[in-house]
Design a protein around this motif. Structure first.
Motif, mmCIF file in Angstrom:
data_model
loop_
_atom_site.group_PDB
_atom_site.id
_atom_site.type_symbol
_atom_site.label_atom_id
_atom_site.label_comp_id
_atom_site.label_asym_id
_atom_site.label_seq_id
_atom_site.Cartn_x
_atom_site.Cartn_y
_atom_site.Cartn_z
ATOM 1 N N ASN A 118 -63.004 -28.777 -52.613
ATOM 2 C CA ASN A 118 -61.456 -29.055 -53.009
ATOM 3 C C ASN A 118 -60.426 -27.921 -52.146
ATOM 4 O O ASN A 118 -60.731 -26.766 -52.291
ATOM 5 C CB ASN A 118 -61.070 -29.190 -54.427
ATOM 6 C CG ASN A 118 -62.148 -29.889 -54.997
ATOM 7 O OD1 ASN A 118 -62.260 -29.671 -56.145
ATOM 8 N ND2 ASN A 118 -62.501 -31.117 -54.586
ATOM 9 N N LEU A 132 -48.636 -21.635 -49.674
ATOM 10 C CA LEU A 132 -50.036 -20.976 -50.077
ATOM 11 C C LEU A 132 -50.953 -21.941 -50.115
ATOM 12 O O LEU A 132 -50.677 -23.305 -50.571
ATOM 13 C CB LEU A 132 -49.709 -20.656 -51.677
ATOM 14 C CG LEU A 132 -48.781 -19.555 -51.935
ATOM 15 C CD1 LEU A 132 -48.461 -19.306 -53.390
ATOM 16 C CD2 LEU A 132 -49.357 -18.178 -51.391
ATOM 17 N N PHE A 140 -53.427 -32.401 -51.255
ATOM 18 C CA PHE A 140 -54.749 -31.637 -51.403
ATOM 19 C C PHE A 140 -55.945 -32.553 -50.765
ATOM 20 O O PHE A 140 -55.471 -33.732 -50.701
ATOM 21 C CB PHE A 140 -55.109 -31.455 -52.803
ATOM 22 C CG PHE A 140 -55.182 -32.628 -53.853
ATOM 23 C CD1 PHE A 140 -54.032 -33.117 -54.506
ATOM 24 C CD2 PHE A 140 -56.090 -33.037 -54.410
ATOM 25 C CE1 PHE A 140 -53.942 -34.291 -55.102
ATOM 26 C CE2 PHE A 140 -56.143 -34.281 -55.125
ATOM 27 C CZ PHE A 140 -55.156 -34.712 -55.697
ATOM 28 N N GLY A 148 -50.554 -13.786 -52.132
ATOM 29 C CA GLY A 148 -50.994 -14.739 -52.732
ATOM 30 C C GLY A 148 -51.310 -14.829 -54.007
ATOM 31 O O GLY A 148 -51.340 -13.474 -54.815
ATOM 32 N N LYS A 168 -56.852 -30.319 -59.817
ATOM 33 C CA LYS A 168 -55.399 -30.194 -59.603
ATOM 34 C C LYS A 168 -54.797 -29.343 -60.877
ATOM 35 O O LYS A 168 -54.992 -29.819 -62.124
ATOM 36 C CB LYS A 168 -54.693 -31.387 -59.388
ATOM 37 C CG LYS A 168 -53.184 -31.581 -59.400
ATOM 38 C CD LYS A 168 -52.663 -32.857 -59.090
ATOM 39 C CE LYS A 168 -51.128 -32.780 -59.068
ATOM 40 N NZ LYS A 168 -50.543 -34.141 -59.198
ATOM 41 N N PHE A 182 -56.136 -27.061 -51.182
ATOM 42 C CA PHE A 182 -54.862 -27.494 -51.699
ATOM 43 C C PHE A 182 -53.717 -26.713 -50.740
ATOM 44 O O PHE A 182 -53.991 -25.857 -50.228
ATOM 45 C CB PHE A 182 -54.360 -27.044 -53.229
ATOM 46 C CG PHE A 182 -55.433 -27.500 -53.977
ATOM 47 C CD1 PHE A 182 -56.957 -26.813 -54.182
ATOM 48 C CD2 PHE A 182 -55.422 -28.608 -54.896
ATOM 49 C CE1 PHE A 182 -57.897 -27.286 -55.060
ATOM 50 C CE2 PHE A 182 -56.207 -28.945 -55.747
ATOM 51 C CZ PHE A 182 -57.411 -28.359 -55.888
ATOM 52 N N TRP A 204 -59.426 -33.795 -59.349
ATOM 53 C CA TRP A 204 -59.939 -32.888 -58.232
ATOM 54 C C TRP A 204 -59.565 -31.198 -58.515
ATOM 55 O O TRP A 204 -59.250 -30.647 -57.502
ATOM 56 C CB TRP A 204 -59.612 -33.276 -56.808
ATOM 57 C CG TRP A 204 -60.234 -34.580 -56.564
ATOM 58 C CD1 TRP A 204 -58.967 -35.791 -56.565
ATOM 59 C CD2 TRP A 204 -61.308 -35.259 -56.611
ATOM 60 N NE1 TRP A 204 -59.622 -36.929 -56.337
ATOM 61 C CE2 TRP A 204 -61.171 -36.587 -56.288
ATOM 62 C CE3 TRP A 204 -62.490 -34.725 -56.825
ATOM 63 C CZ2 TRP A 204 -62.155 -37.580 -56.134
ATOM 64 C CZ3 TRP A 204 -63.839 -35.530 -56.501
ATOM 65 C CH2 TRP A 204 -63.337 -37.006 -56.385
ATOM 66 N N LEU A 264 -47.097 -28.672 -55.682
ATOM 67 C CA LEU A 264 -48.119 -29.198 -54.458
ATOM 68 C C LEU A 264 -47.658 -30.069 -53.643
ATOM 69 O O LEU A 264 -47.063 -31.206 -53.948
ATOM 70 C CB LEU A 264 -49.379 -29.800 -55.712
ATOM 71 C CG LEU A 264 -50.582 -30.206 -54.899
ATOM 72 C CD1 LEU A 264 -51.249 -29.220 -54.571
ATOM 73 C CD2 LEU A 264 -51.569 -31.216 -56.049
ATOM 74 N N ARG A 298 -61.309 -24.625 -53.988
ATOM 75 C CA ARG A 298 -62.173 -24.657 -55.302
ATOM 76 C C ARG A 298 -63.396 -25.253 -55.109
ATOM 77 O O ARG A 298 -63.403 -26.334 -54.400
ATOM 78 C CB ARG A 298 -61.222 -25.447 -56.362
ATOM 79 C CG ARG A 298 -61.647 -25.476 -57.700
ATOM 80 C CD ARG A 298 -60.804 -26.763 -58.426
ATOM 81 N NE ARG A 298 -61.385 -26.863 -59.573
ATOM 82 C CZ ARG A 298 -62.076 -27.884 -59.835
ATOM 83 N NH1 ARG A 298 -62.332 -28.737 -58.818
ATOM 84 N NH2 ARG A 298 -62.722 -28.278 -61.285
ATOM 85 N N TYR A 348 -49.630 -25.669 -51.358
ATOM 86 C CA TYR A 348 -48.394 -25.598 -52.028
ATOM 87 C C TYR A 348 -47.185 -24.882 -51.234
ATOM 88 O O TYR A 348 -47.584 -24.055 -50.453
ATOM 89 C CB TYR A 348 -48.687 -24.606 -53.364
ATOM 90 C CG TYR A 348 -49.942 -24.812 -54.191
ATOM 91 C CD1 TYR A 348 -51.079 -24.635 -53.872
ATOM 92 C CD2 TYR A 348 -49.568 -25.878 -55.511
ATOM 93 C CE1 TYR A 348 -52.117 -25.152 -55.039
ATOM 94 C CE2 TYR A 348 -50.560 -26.019 -56.395
ATOM 95 C CZ TYR A 348 -51.640 -25.633 -56.242
ATOM 96 O OH TYR A 348 -52.533 -26.107 -57.128
#
Lengths: 115, 114
Positions: free
Chosen positions: B31, B90, B48, A43, A102, B33, A100, B45, B94, B35
């Motif tokens: 947060n 992935l 999320f 990753g 992004k 996410f 958020w 993306l 956060r 991907y």
């Protein structure tokens, strides 16, 4: 809209050579800027970051300076090793427009270092 | 150190199957996410989440859904897998504490749909 543009790869260089990967951004307000590295089969790992103009992020011999006047965040390393072979991603986060946390990512630059 | 763990490194499924990809983080991050990464297309993306039970569509949500029932876990669901969903997936998390917090990524799941 916000975006990140980085130089296309692959970049091929010899061990101990100087590496530069260009990154420029467009953003509303004052973004935070990041470089991530992705080694084969893994990753993304955070390499370094900078949160305001003239900040310099550094880690593992890599450096990048947040240049507001040129909207750039170029990645540099003075002497690369074979183990630096990876894909490098530049990214930005603009709190004014991106919710958020992004991130806007560049397309990635593959770096190949030969012995 | 932040640890983001994806349940599988490699997964092979068949067309039409319902597929679950799991992601767990150990840092109490708000947060999270998902991907997908494809050659020549970079990271895109999918979805999320900014808190438990809260989700937002990303750039390519079609064919996917997500679930966040607990803060530490964020699941990506392929409702009816198709071959064009073969990709590297992935997960990232956060902290929402300050604007400069980076995303932390897992090692990825390479999914093949046959």
């Amino acid at each position: 809209g916000n975006s990140v543009t980085q130089m296309e790869g692959p970049v091929t260089l010899s061990e101990e050579a100087f590496l530069t990967i260009n990154c420029t951004y467009t953003a509303t307000g004052y973004p935070s800027l990041f470089w991530y590295v992705q080694y084969p089969g893994e990753g993304l790992q955070l390499l370094l970051k900078a949160t305001k103009a003239d900040d310099k992020g550094s880690n593992k011999g890599f450096e990048a300076t947040y240049r507001k006047e040129t909207t750039s965040f170029h990645l540099e390393k003075g002497s690369v090793q074979v183990s630096d072979s990876a894909v490098y991603f530049c990214a930005s986060f603009s709190p004014a427009t991106d919710s958020w946390g992004k991130l806007q990512f560049g397309a990635g630059t593959q770096v190949v270092v030969t012995p | 150190d932040v640890k983001v763990t994806q349940s599988s490194r490699y997964l092979v499924k068949r067309t039409g199957e319902k597929v679950f990809l799991e992601c767990v983080q150990d840092m109490d991050h708000e947060n999270m996410f998902w991907y997908r990464q494809d050659p020549g297309l970079g990271l895109r993306l999918i979805y999320f989440s900014y808190d438990v039970k809260m989700k937002e569509k990303g750039d390519i949500p079609e064919g996917y859904s997500v679930s966040r029932e607990k803060k530490e876990r964020f699941s990506l669901i392929l409702e009816s897998a198709s071959t064009n969903q073969t990709s590297m997936y992935l997960c990232a998390s956060r902290s929402g504490e300050t604007r400069s917090q980076p995303q932390h990524f897992g090692d990825g799941t390479r999914l093949s749909i046959l």
